[in-house]
Design an enzyme around this catalytic site. Structure first.
Site, PDB file in Angstrom:
ATOM      1  CG  ASP A   1      54.397  45.689  28.000  1.00  0.00           C
ATOM      2  OD1 ASP A   1      54.811  45.195  26.938  1.00  0.00           O
ATOM      3  OD2 ASP A   1      54.066  46.880  28.122  1.00  0.00           O
TER       4      ASP A   1
ATOM      5  CG  ASP B   1      58.540  49.800  25.144  1.00  0.00           C
ATOM      6  OD1 ASP B   1      59.409  50.667  24.971  1.00  0.00           O
ATOM      7  OD2 ASP B   1      58.569  48.681  24.597  1.00  0.00           O
TER       8      ASP B   1
ATOM      9  CG  ASP C   1      51.810  49.923  29.738  1.00  0.00           C
ATOM     10  OD1 ASP C   1      52.166  48.883  29.152  1.00  0.00           O
ATOM     11  OD2 ASP C   1      52.061  51.066  29.300  1.00  0.00           O
TER      12      ASP C   1
END
Length: 226
Positions: free
Chosen positions: A16, A18, A174
């Site tokens: 991922d 960000d 995250d």
């Protein structure tokens, strides 16, 4: 970390963007607080807002403007995106030790890529500004396909582009949507606790194959596979 065994060298590692590969919070939150100043509303505290960065522009705007709806307030949404796009790499950095991690993958000839829900008009210039565009074997943005995470299609598309078997690949993220997408795609999943985990979220409930607290933990996990 979980007790799921690590075995064969991965055919690809996907991240991922960000909160996993890049720490974009300083630039995204700065743009939000500049917009707040223009609108004469209270800005948001950095430490609190940081936890919501993985939810993108809409998630951040709702912190400062609780009634915000992108369909009813498209002008506010557009102004935030324009302000962020103007300075999207002022303070954004790779997370600590990720230079080591990416070099390790490249030296092992393991391709790595990005699968993000961030729109392409922000993802592509950000990757270029960070010097990552040519290094990434595949970058899939939130509008590359009709589907976006938690749908598995973006991850599968990235792996098809790279030519990697999902069962021999890893996806690191995250947020719950990352782990759901990775599991549905058939990859080994890694939950990154160092990223932007919302208050009240318990990553232990995401059913990731592995959980890492720091980028160094992720390096150690990958080293066992390389």
């Amino acid at each position: 970390m979980s007790s799921v065994p690590v075995s064969a060298e991965p055919e690809a590692v996907l991240f991922d963007l960000d909160g996993t590969l890049l720490d974009t919070a300083p630039d995204m939150i700065r743009a939000l607080n500049e917009l707040c100043a223009e609108e004469d509303v209270h800005g948001v505290a950095y430490d609190h807002a940081r936890c919501f960065v993985s939810n993108g522009a809409v998630g951040l705007l709702r912190l400062a403007f609780p009634d915000f709806d992108p369909l009813r307030n498209p002008a506010l949404h557009r102004r935030y995106l324009e302000r962020y796009a103007d300075n999207l790499a002022r303070e954004t950095r790779l997370f600590p030790h990720f230079d080591i991690l990416l070099n390790m993958l490249e030296q092992a000839a393991v391709p790595w890529g990005v699968v993000t829900n961030k729109p392409g008009h922000l993802t592509e210039p950000l990757m270029a500004a960070m010097g990552l565009s040519r290094r990434s074997a595949c970058t899939v943005s939130g509008d590359t396909l009709p589907e976006r995470k938690p749908h598995p299609r973006p991850i599968l598309f990235a792996l098809e582009t790279i030519g990697a078997n999902p069962a021999q690949s890893i996806y690191v993220g995250d947020a719950r949507r990352d782990i759901e997408a990775g599991r549905a795609a058939g990859t080994t999943t890694v939950a990154a606790l160092y990223g932007y985990v919302e208050p009240g979220q318990n990553p232990a409930d995401w059913d990731a194959d592995h959980v890492v607290s720091t980028p160094l933990d992720l390096i150690a996990l990958l080293e066992r596979r390389l």
